[in-house]
Design a protein around this motif. Structure first.
Motif: not given
Length: 272
Positions: A141-164
């Motif tokens: 569960l910890f591994y998944g939470v860190c992965g989700y937090a990292a991805t959404y943290g990146f997305a919030l700072l790159n909201a206009d990015s369409g790159a996978p």
């Protein structure tokens, strides 16, 4: 950049979740369409188009995560010929995609052999002790939470990015952050490139602190997720989240064993 190869910190029980995560990542990589050719640089246009379509389907895309809508056109995996020559065919998406679920699937995708092996090396060395301290299910569960937090943290700072955005780096960064909190004085054998690869045994706080510092410096220059680049912001977010989650577990964590043998021609000092 130092390359860790082993830590002097034996686990008390078998890290089955760490092993399963490594196996899952390797299997997904081997069965990713077009990845073999892409990783070796020998891929044909058809393989590249197939890979691009696969990644757009299963990878996390910041625009999709924040706007909850699919792009108008996506690669189909087919090759066509246009006014500028051969290329990948795009068309309206013929599938439904859950942006939230794509964060999970993206954590098992990698852009090449070096990307995969680098991530799995860090997970192999540091994941077993964190899993040992947390327990199998809490660690997953910890591994998944860190992965989700990292991805959404990146997305919030790159909201206009369409790159996978792909890779387990954000989740593994969380594992590194937890290890730093739980076992800062554990010794880690590393290879330091200095004319040749020089083997050194260093404390974990120095190895992981240096790694985190590099990620923070690189992220300050702008984080990107395009092919051939690294989402450093995701590493920083994952690392910090991992530290915060592991912090309450510091008390009661058994210290790593004191290393034996020689270090730079003399016995390692207990306070080092």
């Amino acid at each position: 950049m130092v390359i860790p190869v082993h830590d002097v910190n034996p686990a008390r029980r078998t890290p089955w979740v760490t092993y399963a995560l490594i196996l899952a990542n390797v299997l997904v990589f081997l069965f990713t369409p077009g990845m073999t050719g892409s990783a070796t640089g020998d891929g044909s246009l058809a393989q590249m188009c197939d890979l691009q379509a696969f990644l757009d389907h299963w990878a996390a895309v910041p625009q999709e995560l924040l706007q909850h809508r699919m792009p108008r056109l996506v690669p189909t995996g087919a090759v066509g010929v246009g006014p500028q020559g051969p290329g990948c065919v795009v068309a309206p998406p013929g599938y439904d995609k859950s942006p939230e679920l794509s964060v999970l699937t993206a954590m098992f995708l990698h852009g090449g052999w070096l990307h995969l092996l680098g991530n799995m090396l860090f997970l192999w060395i540091f994941g077993n002790n964190v899993e040992d301290r947390m327990g199998h299910v809490p660690f997953l569960l910890f591994y998944g939470v860190c992965g989700y937090a990292a991805t959404y943290g990146f997305a919030l700072l790159n909201a206009d990015s369409g790159a996978p955005l792909i890779g387990a780096s954000g989740a593994i960064a969380g594992v590194l952050g937890a290890y730093l909190v739980l076992y800062p004085r554990a010794r880690v054998w590393v290879l330091v490139p200095f004319l040749i690869f020089l083997p050194l045994r260093l404390p974990a706080w120095l190895v992981l602190g240096f790694w985190f510092g590099l990620q923070a410096v690189y992220s300050s220059g702008g984080a990107v997720s395009d092919a051939g680049t690294v989402a450093y912001v995701a590493h920083v977010v994952g690392f910090v989240v991992g530290m915060l989650i592991a912090w309450p577990l510091r008390r009661g964590t058994p210290p790593p064993p004191e290393p034996r043998g020689l270090l730079f021609g003399r016995r390692a000092r207990p306070g080092w």
